[in-house]
Write a protein that holds these residues in place. Structure first.
Motif, PDB file in Angstrom:
ATOM      1  N   ARG A 141      -6.762  -1.984 -14.021  1.00 12.30           N
ATOM      2  CA  ARG A 141      -5.915  -2.068 -12.833  1.00 12.30           C
ATOM      3  C   ARG A 141      -6.058  -0.849 -11.929  1.00 12.30           C
ATOM      4  O   ARG A 141      -5.671  -0.891 -10.758  1.00 12.30           O
ATOM      5  CB  ARG A 141      -4.454  -2.253 -13.232  1.00 12.30           C
ATOM      6  N   THR A 142      -6.601   0.257 -12.465  1.00 12.52           N
ATOM      7  CA  THR A 142      -6.827   1.434 -11.630  1.00 12.52           C
ATOM      8  C   THR A 142      -8.108   1.313 -10.809  1.00 12.52           C
ATOM      9  O   THR A 142      -8.336   2.134  -9.918  1.00 12.52           O
ATOM     10  CB  THR A 142      -6.898   2.696 -12.501  1.00 12.52           C
ATOM     11  N   PRO A 144     -10.091  -0.308  -7.907  1.00 14.15           N
ATOM     12  CA  PRO A 144      -9.797  -1.132  -6.723  1.00 14.15           C
ATOM     13  C   PRO A 144     -10.554  -2.455  -6.786  1.00 14.15           C
ATOM     14  O   PRO A 144     -11.778  -2.473  -6.947  1.00 14.15           O
ATOM     15  CB  PRO A 144     -10.275  -0.267  -5.553  1.00 14.15           C
ATOM     16  N   VAL A 146     -11.244  -4.433  -4.523  1.00 13.78           N
ATOM     17  CA  VAL A 146     -12.182  -4.592  -3.411  1.00 13.78           C
ATOM     18  C   VAL A 146     -13.556  -4.020  -3.791  1.00 13.78           C
ATOM     19  O   VAL A 146     -14.596  -4.531  -3.362  1.00 13.78           O
ATOM     20  CB  VAL A 146     -11.625  -3.907  -2.151  1.00 13.78           C
ATOM     21  N   GLY A 170      -6.563  -9.616  -7.909  1.00 12.28           N
ATOM     22  CA  GLY A 170      -5.478  -8.934  -7.226  1.00 12.28           C
ATOM     23  C   GLY A 170      -4.108  -9.400  -7.668  1.00 12.28           C
ATOM     24  O   GLY A 170      -3.143  -8.634  -7.659  1.00 12.28           O
TER      25      GLY A 170
END
Length: 295
Positions: A141-142, A144, A146, A170
């Motif tokens: 989750r750390t 990104p 994107v 996301g």
């Protein structure tokens, strides 16, 4: 002369209340009810107060555009944006783009909800599940989401799969964190009370743990919906030939700020609509939980 025989320190009798007394009655003072401060509210309807800010912003925007402070190549005027939106609705391009984007968000949200909630249940209900699942999830989750777009393109191609994968990723982590926190935040005394009533492990999960974690799950769903629309903006930049993001890419190439703003308004409207649906679910499912509504 009449002598009072009342003992010292005692109250004198009120002769106005004695039957047959000719003394004039003393009128009681008028008492005004004390109104609590919390109930002294303005009579202006709340919907009017909530719309005042946006209306003033639109008026300021229109004035700046009319006076030439904001040129059309920087930002189109509200009147021009409304005209372009009407044209896009009339020719059906906006409705088609909204339908495609909604399908992508719905697919990513459904998959992300299943994955995030499933991992949170495994990690929250079982210690061994927490030891196995929580650390990898906290690491992922750390990163990104994107930044994973190039990998998704390599893995899934340039069709719909990478777009759905971006939205799913996301959505997963906010749901996981909130459902996990909701499960672990259930009062231990409620668990002990359930055990004393003879509930089995599944009974505790069904009647105590899951209802206690429901507020956190709905909060996570609201966060996930916001991130889903954010992820959609990036997802529809990946070789998209339809959707709201595709319209924005075309408008960017032709410097059409009016079309870009229309697409942004559509994103905001869809996000507010999704948030309204979740808030309605909260009011329906959490009627048992009294909350502070403001003063």
């Amino acid at each position: 002369m009449s002598i009072s025989h009342a003992p010292p320190g005692s109250l004198e009798p009120d002769i106005s209340e004695i039957p047959g007394s000719d003394s004039p009655k003393v009128a009681s003072p008028d008492l005004e009810p004390i109104v609590p401060t919390s109930s002294r509210r303005t009579r202006v309807p709340r919907w009017l107060r909530r719309t005042t800010g946006p209306v003033l912003l639109l008026i300021l925007w229109q004035l700046l555009s009319a006076t030439g402070v904001l040129t059309s190549d920087v930002l189109a005027s509200p009147g021009r944006i409304a005209q372009v939106a009407g044209d896009m609705i009339a020719d059906g391009s906006l409705a088609s783009a909204m339908g495609t984007s909604l399908q992508r968000v719905a697919a990513g949200l459904a998959l992300g909800t299943l994955v995030g909630t499933g991992l949170a249940l495994v990690s929250g209900l079982f210690r061994i599940g927490e030891d196995i699942v929580d650390a990898p999830v906290q690491m992922l989750r750390t990163v990104p989401f994107v930044g994973l777009i190039p990998l998704f393109i390599i893995w899934f191609g340039i069709g719909e799969a990478p777009k759905t994968a971006i939205i799913t990723l996301g959505v997963t982590f906010p749901l996981y964190l909130n459902v996990y926190a909701g499960i672990r935040g259930v009062d231990a005394q409620l668990i002990e009370a359930g055990e004393s009533l003879g509930l089995s492990r599944w009974g505790l999960v069904r009647h105590v743990v899951l209802p206690g974690a429901l507020p956190g799950a709905l909060t996570g769903l609201r966060y996930s919906l916001g991130i889903a629309w954010l992820a959609l903006v990036f997802a529809e930049q990946v070789n998209a030939d339809s959707g709201i993001g595709f319209l924005m890419v075309q408008a960017r190439d032709f410097l059409r700020t009016d079309v870009i703003v229309v697409c942004l308004i559509v994103y905001a409207f869809l996000g507010l609509l999704a948030d309204f649906i979740v808030r309605s679910l909260e009011r329906l499912l959490l009627q048992w939980r009294p909350t502070f509504t403001g003063r």
